[in-house]
Design a protein around this motif. Structure first.
Motif, PDB file in Angstrom:
ATOM      1  N   CYS A  44      11.543  30.750  17.410  1.00 18.21           N
ATOM      2  CA  CYS A  44      11.185  29.748  18.649  1.00 18.21           C
ATOM      3  C   CYS A  44      12.313  29.413  19.149  1.00 18.21           C
ATOM      4  O   CYS A  44      13.197  28.982  18.682  1.00 18.21           O
ATOM      5  CB  CYS A  44      10.276  28.478  18.020  1.00 18.21           C
ATOM      6  SG  CYS A  44       8.705  28.905  17.501  1.00 18.21           S
ATOM      7  N   TRP A  45      12.444  29.688  20.482  1.00 17.95           N
ATOM      8  CA  TRP A  45      13.770  29.065  21.388  1.00 17.95           C
ATOM      9  C   TRP A  45      13.546  27.637  21.537  1.00 17.95           C
ATOM     10  O   TRP A  45      12.461  27.252  21.808  1.00 17.95           O
ATOM     11  CB  TRP A  45      14.018  29.855  22.432  1.00 17.95           C
ATOM     12  CG  TRP A  45      13.849  31.287  22.230  1.00 17.95           C
ATOM     13  CD1 TRP A  45      13.085  32.313  22.337  1.00 17.95           C
ATOM     14  CD2 TRP A  45      15.095  32.064  21.684  1.00 17.95           C
ATOM     15  NE1 TRP A  45      13.347  33.449  21.865  1.00 17.95           N
ATOM     16  CE2 TRP A  45      14.750  33.358  21.540  1.00 17.95           C
ATOM     17  CE3 TRP A  45      16.480  31.485  21.280  1.00 17.95           C
ATOM     18  CZ2 TRP A  45      15.655  34.343  21.168  1.00 17.95           C
ATOM     19  CZ3 TRP A  45      17.338  32.614  20.988  1.00 17.95           C
ATOM     20  CH2 TRP A  45      16.891  33.885  20.718  1.00 17.95           C
ATOM     21  N   LYS A  46      14.635  26.961  21.336  1.00 21.94           N
ATOM     22  CA  LYS A  46      14.577  25.262  21.552  1.00 21.94           C
ATOM     23  C   LYS A  46      13.945  25.005  23.002  1.00 21.94           C
ATOM     24  O   LYS A  46      13.449  24.187  23.110  1.00 21.94           O
ATOM     25  CB  LYS A  46      15.858  24.595  21.104  1.00 21.94           C
ATOM     26  CG  LYS A  46      15.997  24.484  19.637  1.00 21.94           C
ATOM     27  CD  LYS A  46      17.323  24.168  19.389  1.00 21.94           C
ATOM     28  CE  LYS A  46      17.802  24.178  17.884  1.00 21.94           C
ATOM     29  NZ  LYS A  46      19.244  23.449  17.727  1.00 21.94           N
ATOM     30  N   SER A  47      14.627  25.795  24.065  1.00 20.36           N
ATOM     31  CA  SER A  47      14.377  25.599  25.304  1.00 20.36           C
ATOM     32  C   SER A  47      12.883  25.710  25.593  1.00 20.36           C
ATOM     33  O   SER A  47      12.272  25.116  26.779  1.00 20.36           O
ATOM     34  CB  SER A  47      14.966  26.029  26.217  1.00 20.36           C
ATOM     35  OG  SER A  47      14.741  27.882  26.012  1.00 20.36           O
TER      36      SER A  47
ATOM     37  N   TYR B 175       4.478  25.236  22.041  1.00 20.40           N
ATOM     38  CA  TYR B 175       5.395  26.175  22.266  1.00 20.40           C
ATOM     39  C   TYR B 175       5.033  27.024  23.366  1.00 20.40           C
ATOM     40  O   TYR B 175       4.018  27.700  23.285  1.00 20.40           O
ATOM     41  CB  TYR B 175       5.942  26.941  21.141  1.00 20.40           C
ATOM     42  CG  TYR B 175       7.010  28.185  21.134  1.00 20.40           C
ATOM     43  CD1 TYR B 175       8.168  27.786  21.459  1.00 20.40           C
ATOM     44  CD2 TYR B 175       6.885  29.418  21.320  1.00 20.40           C
ATOM     45  CE1 TYR B 175       9.257  28.739  21.541  1.00 20.40           C
ATOM     46  CE2 TYR B 175       7.550  30.172  21.229  1.00 20.40           C
ATOM     47  CZ  TYR B 175       8.940  30.108  21.621  1.00 20.40           C
ATOM     48  OH  TYR B 175       9.922  30.973  21.643  1.00 20.40           O
TER      49      TYR B 175
ATOM     50  N   ASP C  96      20.588  28.014  18.889  1.00 18.34           N
ATOM     51  CA  ASP C  96      19.710  27.636  19.976  1.00 18.34           C
ATOM     52  C   ASP C  96      18.203  28.210  19.864  1.00 18.34           C
ATOM     53  O   ASP C  96      17.434  28.188  20.791  1.00 18.34           O
ATOM     54  CB  ASP C  96      20.069  28.388  21.556  1.00 18.34           C
ATOM     55  CG  ASP C  96      20.168  29.709  21.055  1.00 18.34           C
ATOM     56  OD1 ASP C  96      20.347  30.262  20.005  1.00 18.34           O
ATOM     57  OD2 ASP C  96      20.293  30.621  22.084  1.00 18.34           O
ATOM     58  N   ARG C  97      17.931  28.322  18.502  1.00 16.09           N
ATOM     59  CA  ARG C  97      16.699  28.582  18.032  1.00 16.09           C
ATOM     60  C   ARG C  97      16.110  28.413  16.780  1.00 16.09           C
ATOM     61  O   ARG C  97      17.010  27.839  15.807  1.00 16.09           O
ATOM     62  CB  ARG C  97      16.208  30.305  18.092  1.00 16.09           C
ATOM     63  CG  ARG C  97      17.444  30.935  17.057  1.00 16.09           C
ATOM     64  CD  ARG C  97      16.957  32.525  17.256  1.00 16.09           C
ATOM     65  NE  ARG C  97      17.807  33.125  15.969  1.00 16.09           N
ATOM     66  CZ  ARG C  97      19.021  33.484  15.675  1.00 16.09           C
ATOM     67  NH1 ARG C  97      19.900  33.705  16.999  1.00 16.09           N
ATOM     68  NH2 ARG C  97      19.383  34.129  14.710  1.00 16.09           N
ATOM     69  N   LEU C  98      14.751  28.430  16.459  1.00 17.59           N
ATOM     70  CA  LEU C  98      14.304  28.252  15.133  1.00 17.59           C
ATOM     71  C   LEU C  98      13.683  29.466  14.335  1.00 17.59           C
ATOM     72  O   LEU C  98      12.981  30.099  15.328  1.00 17.59           O
ATOM     73  CB  LEU C  98      13.328  27.345  15.195  1.00 17.59           C
ATOM     74  CG  LEU C  98      13.087  25.867  15.799  1.00 17.59           C
ATOM     75  CD1 LEU C  98      11.998  25.212  15.868  1.00 17.59           C
ATOM     76  CD2 LEU C  98      14.410  25.088  14.876  1.00 17.59           C
TER      77      LEU C  98
ATOM     78  N   PHE D 102      14.049  22.694   9.733  1.00 21.01           N
ATOM     79  CA  PHE D 102      12.971  21.957  10.445  1.00 21.01           C
ATOM     80  C   PHE D 102      11.847  21.756   9.572  1.00 21.01           C
ATOM     81  O   PHE D 102      11.203  22.831   8.935  1.00 21.01           O
ATOM     82  CB  PHE D 102      12.455  22.799  11.641  1.00 21.01           C
ATOM     83  CG  PHE D 102      11.516  22.097  12.459  1.00 21.01           C
ATOM     84  CD1 PHE D 102      11.855  20.987  13.319  1.00 21.01           C
ATOM     85  CD2 PHE D 102      10.110  22.223  12.368  1.00 21.01           C
ATOM     86  CE1 PHE D 102      10.915  20.285  14.317  1.00 21.01           C
ATOM     87  CE2 PHE D 102       9.298  21.588  13.111  1.00 21.01           C
ATOM     88  CZ  PHE D 102       9.713  20.715  13.909  1.00 21.01           C
TER      89      PHE D 102
ATOM     90  N   ILE E 215      17.169  26.235  11.430  1.00 20.67           N
ATOM     91  CA  ILE E 215      17.687  26.021  12.428  1.00 20.67           C
ATOM     92  C   ILE E 215      18.992  26.741  12.869  1.00 20.67           C
ATOM     93  O   ILE E 215      19.836  26.641  12.025  1.00 20.67           O
ATOM     94  CB  ILE E 215      17.945  24.459  12.862  1.00 20.67           C
ATOM     95  CG1 ILE E 215      16.670  23.647  12.573  1.00 20.67           C
ATOM     96  CG2 ILE E 215      18.491  24.060  14.107  1.00 20.67           C
ATOM     97  CD1 ILE E 215      16.828  22.278  12.666  1.00 20.67           C
TER      98      ILE E 215
ATOM     99  N   ILE F 166      10.194  24.866  23.713  1.00 17.93           N
ATOM    100  CA  ILE F 166       9.503  23.921  22.904  1.00 17.93           C
ATOM    101  C   ILE F 166       9.080  22.655  23.929  1.00 17.93           C
ATOM    102  O   ILE F 166      10.062  22.049  24.422  1.00 17.93           O
ATOM    103  CB  ILE F 166      10.117  23.302  21.588  1.00 17.93           C
ATOM    104  CG1 ILE F 166      10.331  24.420  20.658  1.00 17.93           C
ATOM    105  CG2 ILE F 166       9.149  22.403  21.006  1.00 17.93           C
ATOM    106  CD1 ILE F 166      11.219  23.892  19.465  1.00 17.93           C
TER     107      ILE F 166
END
Length: 78
Positions: free
Chosen positions: A27-30, A16, A60-62, A45, A57, A32
């Motif tokens: 944590c933003w998916k973009s 990340y 757009d984020r975890l 997750f 989830i 990772i």
């Protein structure tokens, strides 16, 4: 770049790109960059090895569960 690991079995989950010095709460998916040993089960997750729930989830984020993971590496300064 941070390496996120499972707190139970210590297996690598993902890499990340953390910007800023704050705690890892989301944590933003973009951001990772590489996925290792994690999978999506429903809206969670989880670690494939032990089944530990790492994050919930959202769109757009975890949203990370702070007791479920550890990390190593360096954070990028703003």
């Amino acid at each position: 770049m941070l390496t996120i690991k499972c707190a139970k079995c210590k297996s690598k989950l993902f890499k990340y790109k953390k910007i800023g010095q704050g705690r890892v709460l989301r944590c933003w998916k973009s951001k990772i960059t590489r996925l290792y040993d994690g999978e999506v089960k429903g809206k969670n997750f989880v670690c494939k090895s032990c089944g530990n729930i790492i994050a919930e989830i959202k769109d757009d984020r975890l949203d990370m569960n702070s007791d479920a993971f550890t990390y190593s590496g360096t954070k990028i300064r703003k």
